[in-house]
Write an enzyme that holds these catalytic residues in place. Structure first.
Site, PDB file in Angstrom:
ATOM      1  N   ARG A   1     -17.238   0.721   5.375  1.00 36.39           N
ATOM      2  CA  ARG A   1     -16.444  -0.320   6.025  1.00 36.39           C
ATOM      3  C   ARG A   1     -15.907   0.085   7.387  1.00 36.39           C
ATOM      4  O   ARG A   1     -15.458  -0.754   8.159  1.00 36.39           O
ATOM      5  CB  ARG A   1     -15.296  -0.751   5.103  1.00 36.39           C
ATOM      6  CG  ARG A   1     -14.261   0.303   4.843  1.00 36.39           C
ATOM      7  CD  ARG A   1     -13.361  -0.095   3.686  1.00 36.39           C
ATOM      8  NE  ARG A   1     -11.977  -0.259   4.084  1.00 36.39           N
ATOM      9  CZ  ARG A   1     -10.978  -0.444   3.232  1.00 36.39           C
ATOM     10  NH1 ARG A   1     -11.216  -0.522   1.941  1.00 36.39           N
ATOM     11  NH2 ARG A   1      -9.745  -0.567   3.655  1.00 36.39           N
TER      12      ARG A   1
ATOM     13  N   CYS B   1      -6.761  -9.704  -2.388  1.00 35.07           N
ATOM     14  CA  CYS B   1      -5.909  -9.083  -1.360  1.00 35.07           C
ATOM     15  C   CYS B   1      -6.735  -8.406  -0.269  1.00 35.07           C
ATOM     16  O   CYS B   1      -6.201  -7.718   0.580  1.00 35.07           O
ATOM     17  CB  CYS B   1      -4.916  -8.110  -1.984  1.00 35.07           C
ATOM     18  SG  CYS B   1      -5.694  -6.739  -2.832  1.00 35.07           S
TER      19      CYS B   1
ATOM     20  N   ARG C   1       1.088  -1.079  -5.411  1.00 34.82           N
ATOM     21  CA  ARG C   1      -0.159  -0.415  -5.795  1.00 34.82           C
ATOM     22  C   ARG C   1       0.083   1.077  -5.807  1.00 34.82           C
ATOM     23  O   ARG C   1       0.657   1.623  -4.850  1.00 34.82           O
ATOM     24  CB  ARG C   1      -1.261  -0.775  -4.800  1.00 34.82           C
ATOM     25  CG  ARG C   1      -2.565  -0.089  -5.162  1.00 34.82           C
ATOM     26  CD  ARG C   1      -3.687  -0.507  -4.261  1.00 34.82           C
ATOM     27  NE  ARG C   1      -3.562   0.068  -2.929  1.00 34.82           N
ATOM     28  CZ  ARG C   1      -4.418  -0.175  -1.946  1.00 34.82           C
ATOM     29  NH1 ARG C   1      -5.426  -1.006  -2.132  1.00 34.82           N
ATOM     30  NH2 ARG C   1      -4.272   0.381  -0.766  1.00 34.82           N
TER      31      ARG C   1
ATOM     32  N   GLU D   1     -12.396  -3.627  -7.092  1.00 30.84           N
ATOM     33  CA  GLU D   1     -12.950  -3.310  -5.773  1.00 30.84           C
ATOM     34  C   GLU D   1     -14.194  -2.439  -5.860  1.00 30.84           C
ATOM     35  O   GLU D   1     -14.748  -2.021  -4.857  1.00 30.84           O
ATOM     36  CB  GLU D   1     -11.884  -2.683  -4.873  1.00 30.84           C
ATOM     37  CG  GLU D   1     -11.117  -1.532  -5.483  1.00 30.84           C
ATOM     38  CD  GLU D   1      -9.990  -1.040  -4.585  1.00 30.84           C
ATOM     39  OE1 GLU D   1      -9.956  -1.395  -3.403  1.00 30.84           O
ATOM     40  OE2 GLU D   1      -9.146  -0.275  -5.079  1.00 30.84           O
TER      41      GLU D   1
ATOM     42  N   ARG E   1       0.863  -1.186   0.000  1.00 32.42           N
ATOM     43  CA  ARG E   1       0.000   0.000   0.000  1.00 32.42           C
ATOM     44  C   ARG E   1       0.897   1.233   0.000  1.00 32.42           C
ATOM     45  O   ARG E   1       1.247   1.764   1.054  1.00 32.42           O
ATOM     46  CB  ARG E   1      -0.905   0.000   1.234  1.00 32.42           C
ATOM     47  CG  ARG E   1      -1.991  -1.075   1.222  1.00 32.42           C
ATOM     48  CD  ARG E   1      -2.887  -0.935   2.436  1.00 32.42           C
ATOM     49  NE  ARG E   1      -4.135  -1.656   2.323  1.00 32.42           N
ATOM     50  CZ  ARG E   1      -4.374  -2.863   2.865  1.00 32.42           C
ATOM     51  NH1 ARG E   1      -3.444  -3.470   3.568  1.00 32.42           N
ATOM     52  NH2 ARG E   1      -5.545  -3.444   2.710  1.00 32.42           N
TER      53      ARG E   1
ATOM     54  N   ASN F   1     -12.266  -5.692   0.556  1.00 32.17           N
ATOM     55  CA  ASN F   1     -12.604  -4.726   1.614  1.00 32.17           C
ATOM     56  C   ASN F   1     -13.522  -3.657   1.039  1.00 32.17           C
ATOM     57  O   ASN F   1     -14.526  -3.285   1.652  1.00 32.17           O
ATOM     58  CB  ASN F   1     -11.356  -4.017   2.151  1.00 32.17           C
ATOM     59  CG  ASN F   1     -10.367  -4.988   2.751  1.00 32.17           C
ATOM     60  OD1 ASN F   1     -10.721  -6.107   3.069  1.00 32.17           O
ATOM     61  ND2 ASN F   1      -9.118  -4.563   2.886  1.00 32.17           N
TER      62      ASN F   1
HETATM   63  C1  PEP Z   1      -9.366  -3.748  -0.509  1.00 29.60           C
HETATM   64  O1  PEP Z   1     -10.119  -2.811  -0.754  1.00 29.60           O
HETATM   65  O2  PEP Z   1      -9.766  -4.925  -0.342  1.00 29.60           O
HETATM   66  C2  PEP Z   1      -7.919  -3.523  -0.394  1.00 29.60           C
HETATM   67  C3  PEP Z   1      -7.081  -4.521  -0.262  1.00 29.60           C
HETATM   68  O3  PEP Z   1      -7.484  -2.247  -0.399  1.00 29.60           O
HETATM   69  P1  PEP Z   1      -7.550  -1.245   0.867  1.00 29.60           P
HETATM   70  O4  PEP Z   1      -7.943  -2.075   2.057  1.00 29.60           O
HETATM   71  O5  PEP Z   1      -6.216  -0.648   0.963  1.00 29.60           O
HETATM   72  O6  PEP Z   1      -8.611  -0.297   0.447  1.00 29.60           O
HETATM   73 MG    MG Z   2      -9.395  -0.942  -1.423  1.00 28.40          MG
END
Ligand code: PEP
Ligand code: MG
Length: 596
Positions: free
Chosen positions: A478, A515, A346, A444, A310, A467
């Site tokens: 979230r 991921c 990323r 995503e 990240r 996520n």
């Molecule tokens: C996700 O969105 O699943 C992800 C891995 O990215 P982040 O948690 O950094 O938004």
């Molecule tokens: Mg994400």
């Protein structure tokens, strides 16, 4: 049955759910670390005393600055320069002339003691800031409180840091923890920590993972049930805190803690073995990291690649964005250290709940706003700095690049155009890079999952960011604990979205990985594998358990699980199937293998 001693209070045995941000299980007594300063004592001074008081205030400022500089140096030496920069934000706050001038003037005018005046003024500042509905500003309030706390403690002549003076290890409990608190924690003094607020991406969470201390944050109202000295079980594998556990629970957890140690020992002994199911399917595991320093541990303990770096954490908490050269050095080191494994870098995923120091977001819905690739495409020169740095690092190992928050085909094309420009710029300068570096996108946003067949021809891989995919599919923030019950990874709609992406990837001959945190939930791993996702990236702490699970199930059964899950109409039904799968095929999943 044993007779209860009527004098012994029955154990409360409350299970408080929170968010696990750094896995592990520990048991111990609670120690509250508050930055609640209490009501300031007020004393009247003569004019001469007030002038002396100003000098005393100035001395406390000097002391605080020296302590912060010392802490900065200590962290730079022990942990690394990147983490040490957190203290630059604190030192900047100390440079705020307006605040210190106002305090000095008020001491003279009101003829009151420094603690009283300073605390009043600083409370007024933070109150004004707390009215701003912006997570970045809330983070800054924690920093300002941290600095103010230090100054007041110096004025009072109290030791500046409680945690470092602990005589035996405790579970630290706090409303929130400032970076300077977590950074001075060591395994000798601290078992783990629990906070009332916070999320997986808060400062404290990041540091906990880097320091490998188990942590559960975001306990919300159940936090009020904890008292100083209470016995706690911090189960950061399940994301719960058990307050004042009863004998039975303590016994069960003593076993789990033993098992946990065994799991790590077991993984070590299994490191040479392939990650494959009982019927011989190879699965690729990788680690998600936020801090570059984590790479050493990933390499030495787990021997896997990095499925998600990240990169935004290089930018957060910095007075300004790191230069191309600075970024290049970090990416290059990652590539070299993880080699022969690969690293997926990323590009910046700022926005949502992660902001830069220079950025002041006034968006009403930051998660639906200027986030990830949208921000990068709106600032091409900064984007290209990052692209060039990543390209340059690709000459030093196996580097892959990935774009976050893709929702349209145009975004992919535009990002690729900038990547091409960055390549041409490097060519013109005669700088080397890997010409066929794999390029991927995060899936995503539901739109990207549904549009996968149109996106596939432009990329080499998809990475499922569940996520966000869950958050955007189910319209559930979230990070909002009030609606956490609606944040359901087993929602049947999500299964359909994932299936579509996997199907498209297979058809186009692209690879697909996951991921999101879902990959580290061992009850969901069979479902993920059964869906055809055979590359899983997660926080390194979850790797041992997931690896253990994979080696004990069959792909054949996992695929059957998916067939059954397809028939379900609710998340609960799918979750029940997943739980039953574990009970049927890996009944001793959370238990130890042997009986010692
Ligand atoms: C996700 O969105 O699943 C992800 C891995 O990215 P982040 O948690 O950094 O938004
Ligand atoms: Mg994400």
């Amino acid at each position: 049955m044993a007779k209860h001693n009527s004098k012994t209070k029955p154990a409360k045995n409350i299970t408080a759910p929170g968010i696990s941000v750094s896995a592990g299980i520990v048991m111990g007594k609670a120690l509250f670390v508050g930055r609640d300063l209490g009501a300031p004592e007020e004393s009247e001074l003569s004019a001469a005393e007030a002038r002396k008081e100003v000098k005393r205030f100035e001395k406390a400022l000097r002391q605080s600055r020296e302590q912060l500089e010392g802490l900065r140096q200590q962290v730079a030496e022990v942990i690394g320069e990147h983490d040490a920069r957190i203290f630059d934000a604190h030192l900047l706050i100390m440079d705020d002339d307006k605040l210190t001038r106002e305090v000095k003037e008020n001491i003279i005018q009101q003829k009151r003691n420094a603690e009283y005046i300073f605390q009043k003024i600083f409370e007024r500042y933070t109150q004004a800031l707390s009215k701003v509905d912006d997570p970045y500003i809330r983070d800054r309030i924690a920093d300002i409180r941290d600095v103010a706390n230090r100054i007041i403690k110096n004025l009072r002549g109290e030791p500046a840091d409680d945690i470092r003076n602990l005589d035996h290890p405790r579970i630290i409990v706090a409303h929130d923890l400032a970076p300077s608190d977590t950074v001075s924690m060591t395994k000798e003094q601290v078992l783990g920590f629990v906070t009332r607020i916070g999320s997986r991406t808060s400062h404290a969470a990041i540091m906990a993972r880097a320091l490998q201390l188990p942590a559960v944050v975001g306990l919300g109202d159940s936090f009020q049930q904890i008292h100083n000295g209470d016995m706690l079980i911090l189960d950061a594998l399940r994301g719960t805190v058990i307050i004042d556990p009863d004998e039975k629970t303590i016994k069960r957890y003593k076993q789990r803690i033993k098992d946990q140690e065994k799991w790590f020992t077991m993984l070590e002994s299994e490191l040479a073995l392939p990650t494959e199911t009982k019927d011989g399917f190879r699965v690729q595991l990788a680690a998600n990291i936020e801090l570059p320093e984590e790479v050493d541990e990933i390499r030495s303990s787990f021997g896997v690649g990095i499925g998600l770096f990240r990169s935004e954490y290089l930018f957060i908490n910095q007075p300004e964005a790191p230069s191309e050269e600075e970024q290049f050095q970090v990416y290059r080191q990652l590539a070299e250290k993880i080699y022969p494994q690969s690293v997926i870098i990323r590009t910046l995923d700022i926005g949502g709940d992660k902001f830069l120091s220079s950025q002041f977001s006034n968006e009403i819905n930051p998660f639906l706003g200027m986030r990830g690739i949208r921000l990068s495409l709106s600032n091409p020169s900064a984007f290209k700095v990052q692209l060039r740095a990543i390209l340059r690092a690709s000459a030093f190992g196996k580097v892959r690049i990935m774009f976050p928050m893709i929702s349209t085909l145009e975004e992919v094309k535009e990002a690729l155009r900038y990547l091409q420009e960055a390549r041409q710029e490097l060519d013109a300068q005669g700088i080397d890079y890997h010409r066929y570096m794999d390029i991927g996108i995060m899936i995503e946003v539901p739109a990207a999952a549904l549009l996968a067949d149109k996106l596939a021809p432009y990329v080499d891989f998809f990475s499922l960011g569940t996520n966000d995919l869950i958050q955007y599919s189910l319209a559930v923030d979230r990070a909002n604990p009030q609606i956490a019950y609606l944040y359901q990874p087993t929602h049947p709609s999500l299964i359909q979205l994932l299936e579509n992406v996997v199907h498209v990837a297979y058809e186009h001959g692209k690879w697909v990985s996951i991921c999101g945190e879902m990959a580290s939930d061992s009850t969901l791993v069979p479902l993920i594998l059964g869906l055809g996702i055979h590359e899983l990236s997660m926080s390194s702490v979850s790797l041992p358990l997931v690896k253990r699970l994979i080696r004990r199930i069959r792909m054949y059964d996992a695929e059957n699980l998916v067939r059954e899950a397809r028939q379900c109409g609710t998340s609960r039904e799918v979750q029940t199937l997943c739980d039953q799968f574990i009970q049927n095929f890996v009944p001793d999943m959370f238990e130890s293998n042997d009986n010692d």
